[in-house]
Motif scaffolding. Sequence first.
Motif, PDB file in Angstrom:
ATOM      1  N   ALA A  88       0.843  -1.204   0.000  1.00  0.00           N
ATOM      2  CA  ALA A  88       0.000   0.000   0.000  1.00  0.00           C
ATOM      3  C   ALA A  88       0.871   1.244   0.000  1.00  0.00           C
ATOM      4  CB  ALA A  88      -0.903   0.010   1.233  1.00  0.00           C
ATOM      5  N   ALA A 114      -2.896  -1.545  -2.650  1.00  0.00           N
ATOM      6  CA  ALA A 114      -3.846  -0.731  -1.879  1.00  0.00           C
ATOM      7  C   ALA A 114      -3.264   0.652  -1.610  1.00  0.00           C
ATOM      8  CB  ALA A 114      -4.152  -1.432  -0.554  1.00  0.00           C
ATOM      9  N   ILE A 137      -8.487   4.730   3.006  1.00  0.00           N
ATOM     10  CA  ILE A 137      -8.109   3.410   2.503  1.00  0.00           C
ATOM     11  C   ILE A 137      -8.726   3.189   1.130  1.00  0.00           C
ATOM     12  CG2 ILE A 137      -8.347   0.900   2.920  1.00  0.00           C
ATOM     13  CD1 ILE A 137      -6.785   2.075   5.179  1.00  0.00           C
ATOM     14  N   GLU A 138      -7.939   2.575   0.248  1.00  0.00           N
ATOM     15  CA  GLU A 138      -8.483   2.109  -1.038  1.00  0.00           C
ATOM     16  C   GLU A 138      -7.805   0.788  -1.341  1.00  0.00           C
ATOM     17  OE1 GLU A 138      -7.620   4.662  -4.388  1.00  0.00           O
ATOM     18  OE2 GLU A 138      -9.004   3.584  -5.701  1.00  0.00           O
ATOM     19  N   ALA A 139      -8.546  -0.172  -1.874  1.00  0.00           N
ATOM     20  CA  ALA A 139      -7.936  -1.465  -2.233  1.00  0.00           C
ATOM     21  C   ALA A 139      -8.641  -2.016  -3.456  1.00  0.00           C
ATOM     22  CB  ALA A 139      -8.032  -2.434  -1.055  1.00  0.00           C
ATOM     23  N   GLU A 142     -12.253  -6.097  -1.821  1.00  0.00           N
ATOM     24  CA  GLU A 142     -12.902  -5.772  -0.549  1.00  0.00           C
ATOM     25  C   GLU A 142     -12.214  -6.469   0.631  1.00  0.00           C
ATOM     26  OE1 GLU A 142     -17.004  -5.196  -1.360  1.00  0.00           O
ATOM     27  OE2 GLU A 142     -17.478  -5.487   0.783  1.00  0.00           O
ATOM     28  N   ALA A 145      -9.304  -4.425   1.595  1.00  0.00           N
ATOM     29  CA  ALA A 145      -9.751  -3.193   2.269  1.00  0.00           C
ATOM     30  C   ALA A 145     -10.112  -3.509   3.715  1.00  0.00           C
ATOM     31  CB  ALA A 145     -10.941  -2.591   1.528  1.00  0.00           C
ATOM     32  N   THR A 146     -10.768  -4.633   3.932  1.00  0.00           N
ATOM     33  CA  THR A 146     -11.182  -5.014   5.298  1.00  0.00           C
ATOM     34  C   THR A 146      -9.958  -5.181   6.199  1.00  0.00           C
ATOM     35  OG1 THR A 146     -13.071  -6.147   4.344  1.00  0.00           O
ATOM     36  CG2 THR A 146     -12.520  -6.723   6.623  1.00  0.00           C
ATOM     37  N   ILE A 149      -8.522  -1.735   6.909  1.00  0.00           N
ATOM     38  CA  ILE A 149      -9.394  -0.972   7.815  1.00  0.00           C
ATOM     39  C   ILE A 149      -9.155  -1.444   9.251  1.00  0.00           C
ATOM     40  CG2 ILE A 149     -11.824  -0.630   8.501  1.00  0.00           C
ATOM     41  CD1 ILE A 149     -12.447  -0.602   5.409  1.00  0.00           C
ATOM     42  N   THR A 161     -13.145   4.926   3.559  1.00  0.00           N
ATOM     43  CA  THR A 161     -12.869   4.266   2.287  1.00  0.00           C
ATOM     44  C   THR A 161     -13.049   5.331   1.206  1.00  0.00           C
ATOM     45  OG1 THR A 161     -13.796   2.257   3.198  1.00  0.00           O
ATOM     46  CG2 THR A 161     -13.449   2.288   0.830  1.00  0.00           C
ATOM     47  N   ASN A 163     -12.031   6.482  -2.919  1.00  0.00           N
ATOM     48  CA  ASN A 163     -11.469   6.011  -4.192  1.00  0.00           C
ATOM     49  C   ASN A 163     -10.411   6.993  -4.721  1.00  0.00           C
ATOM     50  OD1 ASN A 163     -12.739   8.053  -5.732  1.00  0.00           O
ATOM     51  ND2 ASN A 163     -14.591   6.820  -5.978  1.00  0.00           N
TER      52      ASN A 163
END
Length: 265
Positions: A88, A114, A137-139, A142, A145-146, A149, A161, A163
């Motif tokens: 990330a 991410a 956060i962006e991934a 999902e 992302a979880t 997070i 979250t 974009n």
Amino acid sequence: MKISIIGAGNVATHLGIALDAAGFEICEVFSREIAHALAITKDLYNGKATNELNFSDSEARFFILAVSDDAIASVAEQLVLPEDSILAHTSGSFPLAELSRLMLVHHDLPVETAVFYPLMTFSKSVSLDFKKTPLCIEATKESIATILIEIGKKIRNVVYTVNTAERKTLHLAAVFSCNFTNHLFSLAKEILDENDLEFAMLEPLIKATVAKALRSEHPADVQTGPAVRGDEQTIKAHLKLLNDNKDLTKIYQTMTQSIQDWHDA
Ligand SMILES: NC(=O)c1ccc[n+]([C@@H]2O[C@H](COP(=O)([O-])OP(=O)(O)OC[C@H]3O[C@@H](n4cnc5c(N)ncnc54)[C@H](OP(=O)(O)O)[C@@H]3O)[C@@H](O)[C@H]2O)c1
């Protein structure tokens, strides 16, 4: 999850401290200059400084790429990461799709990509309570992302979250509200220094300006000064004082025009 940080600047320093304090193990900190990485690892429970981008033997599975925006692509290309890694970056403006493309083109093993963007101003030398930093956060998936997070919530209660397009807009607004404002403070200090007056005299004014802008429905509602009042004689007098300084004159005129256009509209 064990974490490594690639980069040893302002963001790497603050993220390293915050993640370490939250109980995450930081395995490695990378810098081209080992001394920069050591300056971070010395304050961590267990982190190794490295100047190599080959992390194939690392125990970390979450890699934070906190290098200058312009270096993200070249560093991403050179990185060697273990299987099942998440990479990330921390930039406000670098597109996630571009990081994903680079990892796909330049790496044999699949890497999840991410963004872990803290919407804050960081300076190595100034301590900061990370709990007050909005984390964006962006991934691409999902499930990733979880995970991010979850990690984010350990260092910051509220995680957003966001974009790529939204992040770019936030970053642009951050440049106006933080970077440009801070530069204006620098120019104000220069004007005072040249006249043997103390910058500290402006402190109550600066604090009141920020507090008022945040409390009002719109910052424009609480705009003051000669531009919004239309005090042309005062504006002329200020421009005369700046006579010898072309840069400051240009900034003064641009800001004055922008305020007057806004309030005339
Ligand atoms: N500072 C902020 O307030 C802030 C806030 C939010 C997000 N960000 C983002 O976070 C990222 C890092 O910002 P920062 O303020 O921490 O930057 P910084 O303090 O200037 O540190 C940049 C780091 O990038 C490394 N680097 C630069 N060029 C490189 C290259 N060609 N190859 C390898 N490493 C290179 C530097 O390496 P060396 O140690 O080897 O010199 C340094 O460790 C940027 O994407 C920025 O947009 C910054």
